[in-house]
Design a protein around this motif. Structure first.
Motif, PDB file in Angstrom:
ATOM      1  N   LEU A 197       0.795  -1.231   0.000  1.00  0.00           N
ATOM      2  CA  LEU A 197       0.000   0.000   0.000  1.00  0.00           C
ATOM      3  C   LEU A 197       0.824   1.276   0.000  1.00  0.00           C
ATOM      4  CD1 LEU A 197      -2.068  -2.219   1.316  1.00  0.00           C
ATOM      5  CD2 LEU A 197      -3.374  -0.195   1.830  1.00  0.00           C
ATOM      6  N   HIS A 198       2.108   1.172   0.345  1.00  0.00           N
ATOM      7  CA  HIS A 198       2.922   2.389   0.436  1.00  0.00           C
ATOM      8  C   HIS A 198       4.261   2.236  -0.272  1.00  0.00           C
ATOM      9  CE1 HIS A 198       0.193   4.369   3.270  1.00  0.00           C
ATOM     10  NE2 HIS A 198       0.059   3.183   3.836  1.00  0.00           N
ATOM     11  N   GLY A 199       4.316   1.348  -1.252  1.00  0.00           N
ATOM     12  CA  GLY A 199       5.559   1.153  -1.978  1.00  0.00           C
ATOM     13  C   GLY A 199       6.046   2.403  -2.671  1.00  0.00           C
ATOM     14  N   GLY A 200       5.122   3.281  -3.042  1.00  0.00           N
ATOM     15  CA  GLY A 200       5.502   4.518  -3.718  1.00  0.00           C
ATOM     16  C   GLY A 200       6.161   5.538  -2.804  1.00  0.00           C
ATOM     17  N   LYS A 201       6.091   5.331  -1.488  1.00  0.00           N
ATOM     18  CA  LYS A 201       6.653   6.280  -0.531  1.00  0.00           C
ATOM     19  C   LYS A 201       8.054   5.901  -0.068  1.00  0.00           C
ATOM     20  CE  LYS A 201       2.150   7.517   1.459  1.00  0.00           C
ATOM     21  NZ  LYS A 201       1.343   7.569   2.708  1.00  0.00           N
ATOM     22  N   ILE A 202       8.542   4.754  -0.507  1.00  0.00           N
ATOM     23  CA  ILE A 202       9.850   4.300  -0.051  1.00  0.00           C
ATOM     24  C   ILE A 202      10.769   4.067  -1.239  1.00  0.00           C
ATOM     25  CG2 ILE A 202       8.910   3.256   2.041  1.00  0.00           C
ATOM     26  CD1 ILE A 202       9.021   0.556   0.721  1.00  0.00           C
ATOM     27  N   ALA A 203      12.072   4.052  -0.967  1.00  0.00           N
ATOM     28  CA  ALA A 203      13.068   3.900  -2.025  1.00  0.00           C
ATOM     29  C   ALA A 203      13.071   2.471  -2.565  1.00  0.00           C
ATOM     30  CB  ALA A 203      14.449   4.248  -1.480  1.00  0.00           C
ATOM     31  N   THR A 204      13.624   2.326  -3.763  1.00  0.00           N
ATOM     32  CA  THR A 204      13.697   1.010  -4.407  1.00  0.00           C
ATOM     33  C   THR A 204      14.478   0.011  -3.558  1.00  0.00           C
ATOM     34  OG1 THR A 204      13.569   2.029  -6.609  1.00  0.00           O
ATOM     35  CG2 THR A 204      14.424  -0.227  -6.487  1.00  0.00           C
ATOM     36  N   LEU A 205      15.579   0.475  -2.963  1.00  0.00           N
ATOM     37  CA  LEU A 205      16.386  -0.407  -2.115  1.00  0.00           C
ATOM     38  C   LEU A 205      15.567  -0.890  -0.915  1.00  0.00           C
ATOM     39  CD1 LEU A 205      19.116  -1.715  -1.572  1.00  0.00           C
ATOM     40  CD2 LEU A 205      19.803   0.361  -0.343  1.00  0.00           C
ATOM     41  N   GLU A 206      14.755  -0.004  -0.346  1.00  0.00           N
ATOM     42  CA  GLU A 206      13.918  -0.389   0.786  1.00  0.00           C
ATOM     43  C   GLU A 206      12.869  -1.415   0.363  1.00  0.00           C
ATOM     44  OE1 GLU A 206      13.630   3.348   3.823  1.00  0.00           O
ATOM     45  OE2 GLU A 206      12.816   3.683   1.815  1.00  0.00           O
ATOM     46  N   LYS A 207      12.323  -1.240  -0.826  1.00  0.00           N
ATOM     47  CA  LYS A 207      11.345  -2.217  -1.319  1.00  0.00           C
ATOM     48  C   LYS A 207      11.988  -3.586  -1.517  1.00  0.00           C
ATOM     49  CE  LYS A 207       9.630   0.389  -4.721  1.00  0.00           C
ATOM     50  NZ  LYS A 207       8.743   0.806  -5.846  1.00  0.00           N
ATOM     51  N   CYS A 208      13.209  -3.596  -2.033  1.00  0.00           N
ATOM     52  CA  CYS A 208      13.913  -4.875  -2.208  1.00  0.00           C
ATOM     53  C   CYS A 208      14.177  -5.532  -0.859  1.00  0.00           C
ATOM     54  CB  CYS A 208      15.225  -4.649  -2.948  1.00  0.00           C
ATOM     55  SG  CYS A 208      15.029  -4.130  -4.675  1.00  0.00           S
ATOM     56  N   ALA A 228      12.670  -9.175   0.484  1.00  0.00           N
ATOM     57  CA  ALA A 228      13.484 -10.270   1.014  1.00  0.00           C
ATOM     58  C   ALA A 228      13.072 -10.603   2.450  1.00  0.00           C
ATOM     59  CB  ALA A 228      14.963  -9.887   0.969  1.00  0.00           C
ATOM     60  N   PHE A 229      12.759  -9.583   3.240  1.00  0.00           N
ATOM     61  CA  PHE A 229      12.390  -9.805   4.639  1.00  0.00           C
ATOM     62  C   PHE A 229      11.076 -10.584   4.738  1.00  0.00           C
ATOM     63  CE2 PHE A 229      10.200  -8.536   8.533  1.00  0.00           C
ATOM     64  CZ  PHE A 229      11.161  -8.857   9.486  1.00  0.00           C
ATOM     65  N   PRO A 234      -2.290  -0.555  -5.606  1.00  0.00           N
ATOM     66  CA  PRO A 234      -1.730  -0.662  -6.958  1.00  0.00           C
ATOM     67  C   PRO A 234      -1.480  -2.120  -7.345  1.00  0.00           C
ATOM     68  CG  PRO A 234      -0.580   1.011  -5.662  1.00  0.00           C
ATOM     69  CD  PRO A 234      -1.455   0.252  -4.713  1.00  0.00           C
ATOM     70  N   ALA A 235      -1.845  -2.459  -8.560  1.00  0.00           N
ATOM     71  CA  ALA A 235      -1.705  -3.850  -9.007  1.00  0.00           C
ATOM     72  C   ALA A 235      -0.262  -4.320  -8.964  1.00  0.00           C
ATOM     73  CB  ALA A 235      -2.267  -3.990 -10.424  1.00  0.00           C
ATOM     74  N   ILE A 236       0.672  -3.444  -9.352  1.00  0.00           N
ATOM     75  CA  ILE A 236       2.079  -3.840  -9.381  1.00  0.00           C
ATOM     76  C   ILE A 236       2.594  -4.101  -7.967  1.00  0.00           C
ATOM     77  CG2 ILE A 236       2.860  -1.443  -9.358  1.00  0.00           C
ATOM     78  CD1 ILE A 236       4.546  -4.448 -11.117  1.00  0.00           C
ATOM     79  N   SER A 237       2.131  -3.303  -7.002  1.00  0.00           N
ATOM     80  CA  SER A 237       2.561  -3.502  -5.609  1.00  0.00           C
ATOM     81  C   SER A 237       1.961  -4.775  -5.027  1.00  0.00           C
ATOM     82  CB  SER A 237       2.149  -2.298  -4.756  1.00  0.00           C
ATOM     83  OG  SER A 237       2.800  -1.120  -5.191  1.00  0.00           O
ATOM     84  N   LEU A 238       0.701  -5.039  -5.352  1.00  0.00           N
ATOM     85  CA  LEU A 238       0.070  -6.261  -4.869  1.00  0.00           C
ATOM     86  C   LEU A 238       0.725  -7.490  -5.491  1.00  0.00           C
ATOM     87  CD1 LEU A 238      -2.062  -7.537  -3.114  1.00  0.00           C
ATOM     88  CD2 LEU A 238      -3.746  -7.163  -4.927  1.00  0.00           C
ATOM     89  N   LEU A 239       1.143  -7.364  -6.758  1.00  0.00           N
ATOM     90  CA  LEU A 239       1.864  -8.457  -7.408  1.00  0.00           C
ATOM     91  C   LEU A 239       3.200  -8.703  -6.711  1.00  0.00           C
ATOM     92  CD1 LEU A 239       2.155 -10.536  -9.678  1.00  0.00           C
ATOM     93  CD2 LEU A 239       3.106  -8.704 -11.116  1.00  0.00           C
ATOM     94  N   GLN A 240       3.897  -7.619  -6.366  1.00  0.00           N
ATOM     95  CA  GLN A 240       5.162  -7.762  -5.641  1.00  0.00           C
ATOM     96  C   GLN A 240       4.939  -8.450  -4.291  1.00  0.00           C
ATOM     97  OE1 GLN A 240       6.490  -3.707  -5.437  1.00  0.00           O
ATOM     98  NE2 GLN A 240       7.340  -3.705  -7.509  1.00  0.00           N
ATOM     99  N   GLY A 241       3.887  -8.029  -3.580  1.00  0.00           N
ATOM    100  CA  GLY A 241       3.581  -8.657  -2.310  1.00  0.00           C
ATOM    101  C   GLY A 241       3.272 -10.134  -2.467  1.00  0.00           C
ATOM    102  N   SER A 242       2.529 -10.477  -3.520  1.00  0.00           N
ATOM    103  CA  SER A 242       2.180 -11.877  -3.759  1.00  0.00           C
ATOM    104  C   SER A 242       3.410 -12.711  -4.113  1.00  0.00           C
ATOM    105  CB  SER A 242       1.142 -11.976  -4.880  1.00  0.00           C
ATOM    106  OG  SER A 242      -0.025 -11.241  -4.568  1.00  0.00           O
ATOM    107  N   LEU A 243       4.342 -12.093  -4.823  1.00  0.00           N
ATOM    108  CA  LEU A 243       5.554 -12.824  -5.208  1.00  0.00           C
ATOM    109  C   LEU A 243       6.446 -13.125  -4.007  1.00  0.00           C
ATOM    110  CD1 LEU A 243       6.506 -11.103  -8.591  1.00  0.00           C
ATOM    111  CD2 LEU A 243       5.607 -13.418  -8.246  1.00  0.00           C
TER     112      LEU A 243
END
Length: 464
Positions: free
Chosen positions: A153-164, A168-169, A203-212
């Protein structure tokens, strides 16, 4: 003589001092909060152990799969052996601080003046420091729920490195325990179901990332199982755990009474001697040991579980509903963390003899741990937090709000309910299963309170 730019100089100096003060506060909080999270371990003189800890520790050494003991978490513990496992506790404390501050940041509450009191409140009133101080998977259950919420829900508010790092976490957290993975999977499924109604809020892309992350966690577990045992297989134990819960509810005894006359089952001679609880059957000295434990009884237990689901559907549904409700209120801190953990002691003595002396010197091993007084605070706080979070979610749905707080309250409410269903129905209600997750409800309540106080402060500043 005062020049024309003196006022600006004073303002800039004040801003600089404020920034320096905030920087110092950040560093103090960064050091103090992890230390406070590990206060129970420091007091104990050694990382806290639990009945299940030994099973995870043994995975690296024994080279075969056992029910409900993740090889991923076993490898993680093995990496910290030379540090007497303080490396593991350090990782857990820093991960907790990271997820807490990241959650507060996406809510606009990341300043030290908010982070410190909220963290202290969690440390003083919830199981969080006990989870962070323990060699067990439980600390990752609640943290992964918050991490998934941020990523989706908040992937757009954090950096790419944080999302990666979050990806992993979450994957690692899911790989440490099947129940955690199942709760995360359930939340992702709900996310896909409600996305048509929430639109851009998920966002669909964020939900896809979460599902992956679920896929990655499953792949991580399969890879670790193969690396340690040579078997490309899931961690065993599902049928055995479910069988234990059904036995506890009396369903197994009834099945044996109904079928022993026409089926040649190993348990038939013991149908009138079954232990009263699943723990007594699976982990005590029962006929389960005589009949070969999981290796000898797994097929028969699976047969009885599947057949009894079909033959007693009303009874199963009633028992499942009762177990879910019972699990929701089982939230006391400290279950299984006492001086009577012989299996864990035995594993450490057999495979990690260098740890025997510091382990034996700890307060836990001298029976100095008592959670009675602690739970006089923790239990009412946990139960009250669950009620308030459910009210926040229900109120937000009734008012058709789609704000961050309503979505977080909904995520936590669904996670607690899903956890109660998975753990209560399959394993049977235990305080440990509730305590490892319910602290995030208290966290949501503290976020709501901080926002309310912030709104009041703004109102007072803006009033004439």
């Amino acid at each position: 003589m005062v020049g024309p730019n003196t006022g600006g100089y004073i303002i800039n100096t004040q801003i600089l001092r404020a920034r320096l003060t905030e920087t110092r506060s950040v560093w103090v909080a960064t050091i103090a909060i992890p230390l406070l999270l590990l206060a129970p371990a420091f007091w104990n003189g050694y990382p806290l152990l639990q009945w299940d800890t030994g099973g995870y520790l043994a995975r690296w050494y024994e080279g075969y799969l056992v029910p409900s003991r993740s090889t991923v978490f076993g490898i993680y513990l093995h990496l910290g052996e030379r540090s007497s496992f303080w490396l593991n506790l350090g990782i857990q404390a820093l991960a907790t601080l990271w997820i807490l501050q990241l959650t507060l940041r996406v809510f606009g509450l990341a300043r030290t003046v908010r982070l410190v009191p909220i963290s202290l409140a969690l440390i003083l009133t919830t199981a969080l420091p006990w989870l962070a101080s323990m060699l067990l998977t439980d600390i990752f259950a609640g943290l992964s729920i918050l991490a998934l919420f941020i990523l989706v829900l908040h992937g757009g508010k954090i950096a790419t490195l944080e999302k990666c790092a979050l990806f992993a976490f979450i994957a690692f957290s899911g790989a440490t325990h099947s129940a955690t993975l199942a709760v995360l999977l359930g939340l992702c499924c709900v996310g896909w179901m409600v996305r048509p109604f929430l639109g851009k809020r998920i966002p669909a892309i964020s939900l896809l990332q979460g599902s992956l992350t679920i896929v990655a966690g499953a792949a991580m577990l399969l890879a670790a199982n193969f690396a340690l045992s040579g078997q490309l297989a899931w961690t065993p134990g599902g049928y055995g755990v479910a069988f234990g819960r059904m036995m506890q509810d009396g369903i197994v005894a009834q099945y044996l009474r109904d079928h022993c006359a026409k089926e040649n089952l190993k348990l038939c001679p013991y149908r009138n001697e079954l232990p009263p609880t699943a723990d007594d059957f699976l982990w005590g000295h029962s006929m389960f040991d005589k009949l070969g434990r999981f290796e000898g009884l797994n097929d028969e237990m699976g047969h009885i579980v599947v057949r009894s689901l079909a033959e007693y559907p009303a009874w199963q549904a009633k028992a499942a509903l009762a177990a879910t409700g019972d699990q929701l209120v089982h939230v006391a801190t400290g279950e299984g963390t006492n001086g009577w953990i012989p299996h864990t002691y035995g594993i450490i003595e057999r495979y990690i003899p260098s740890q025997v002396a510091p382990m034996r010197a700890a307060r836990q091993q001298r029976w100095h741990l008592d959670f009675t007084a602690i739970n006089r605070v923790h239990v009412p706080v946990a139960l009250g937090s669950m009620v308030i979070v459910a009210i926040l979610f229900g109120y937000g749905v009734w008012r058709r709000r789609r704000d961050d707080l309503t979505l977080l309250a909904g995520t936590v409410t669904l996670a607690l309910l899903g956890n109660a269903v998975i753990c209560g129905v399959i394993s049977g209600p235990h305080d440990r299963y509730g305590a490892r997750l319910v602290w995030i409800a208290t966290f949501v309540v503290l976020i709501a309170a901080a926002r309310l106080l912030g709104d009041r402060d703004r109102d007072e500043l803006s009033s004439p």
